[in-house]
Write a protein that holds these residues in place. Structure first.
Motif, short mmCIF file in Angstrom:
data_model
loop_
_atom_site.label_atom_id
_atom_site.label_comp_id
_atom_site.label_asym_id
_atom_site.label_seq_id
_atom_site.Cartn_x
_atom_site.Cartn_y
_atom_site.Cartn_z
N SER A 22 29.21 -0.81 -17.15
CA SER A 22 29.05 -1.65 -18.37
C SER A 22 29.31 -0.50 -19.62
N GLY A 23 30.17 -0.95 -20.62
CA GLY A 23 30.41 -0.05 -21.52
C GLY A 23 31.37 0.93 -21.41
N GLY A 24 32.10 1.01 -20.36
CA GLY A 24 33.31 1.88 -19.99
C GLY A 24 33.57 2.31 -18.83
N LEU A 25 33.83 3.79 -18.67
CA LEU A 25 34.45 4.44 -17.61
C LEU A 25 33.55 5.34 -17.21
N GLN A 26 33.39 5.97 -15.77
CA GLN A 26 32.78 7.06 -15.42
C GLN A 26 33.48 7.88 -14.32
N VAL A 27 33.14 8.96 -14.17
CA VAL A 27 33.74 9.89 -13.29
C VAL A 27 33.17 9.60 -11.95
N ALA A 28 33.65 9.17 -10.76
CA ALA A 28 32.99 9.23 -9.57
C ALA A 28 33.43 10.66 -8.66
N THR A 29 34.67 10.87 -8.67
CA THR A 29 34.85 12.04 -8.24
C THR A 29 36.11 13.03 -9.15
N ARG A 30 36.02 14.13 -9.16
CA ARG A 30 36.89 15.06 -9.99
C ARG A 30 37.28 16.22 -9.09
N ARG A 31 38.53 16.36 -8.95
CA ARG A 31 39.05 17.52 -8.16
C ARG A 31 40.16 18.44 -9.00
N VAL A 32 39.44 19.78 -9.30
CA VAL A 32 40.45 20.44 -10.12
C VAL A 32 41.25 21.48 -9.35
#
Length: 150
Positions: free
Chosen positions: A134-144
C-alpha cells in the motif's frame, strides 16, 4: 535475473508507469541512506527482507538488523568526516509472474571527505526483488555484487 530487450507494445503505458515508480523509489531510498535516515531507509524493505552484500560475512535479515547495520556505518562515516552518495541507475525492470518486480541496476558510490576530495568508492550491481505494498514498493531481497571483487 533475465535482461529484457523489448517491451510489449500493449503494455508500454503500464510499464512506463512502473518504471517511473521504480526510479522514484530508488531516488528516495538512496537519499535516505546517504542522509543517515537509517530507520526510514530500513522501512523501505519488507519486515523480513534480506540484504546480501560482500562486505558482510552473511546477509542481513529484517528491518531492525538493517537499521542497526546502517546506523553503525553512518556513525563511522560521520566520525571519519566522510559522506557517501549512491548513484543508482541503468534499471532493468521486469514484472514477475508472482507479482513481484525484479530490478537489476548499477550503483556507483562516491566517497567525499568533508573539506577534501571526492572519489569513486565502489561500483556495484544490485539485484532486487521488489514487492508492491500500500503506497508503493518495498525491497524483499537485495543482492549486491562489486566489480572489484572476484
Amino acid at each position: 535475473m533475465t535482461i529484457h530487450t523489448a517491451v510489449q507494445p500493449q503494455a508500454t503505458g503500464v510499464f512506463a508507469t512502473l518504471y517511473a515508480q521504480v526510479q522514484q523509489f530508488y531516488a528516495h531510498q538512496m537519499q535516505l541512506l546517504d542522509l543517515g535516515e537509517c530507520e526510514r531507509w530500513a522501512a523501505t524493505f519488507t519486515e523480513d527482507a534480506t540484504f546480501d552484500v560482500p562486505t558482510l560475512p552473511e546477509p542481513v535479515v529484517g528491518r531492525a538488523a538493517l537499521a542497526t547495520a546502517t546506523s553503525r556505518t553512518a556513525a563511522q562515516l560521520a566520525a571519519n568526516g566522510t559522506r557517501h552518495r549512491h548513484f543508482v541507475g541503468m534499471f532493468d525492470v521486469a514484472e514477475q509472474p508472482d507479482g513481484t518486480v525484479g530490478v537489476r541496476s548499477y550503483a556507483i558510490v562516491y566517497a567525499s571527505q568533508i573539506g577534501g576530495e571526492s572519489q569513486v568508492h565502489r561500483v556495484c550491481v544490485c539485484d532486487d526483488v521488489l514487492v508492491r505494498v500500500s503506497g508503493g514498493l518495498q525491497v524483499a531481497t537485495r543482492r549486491v555484487t562489486r566489480d572489484d571483487l572476484a
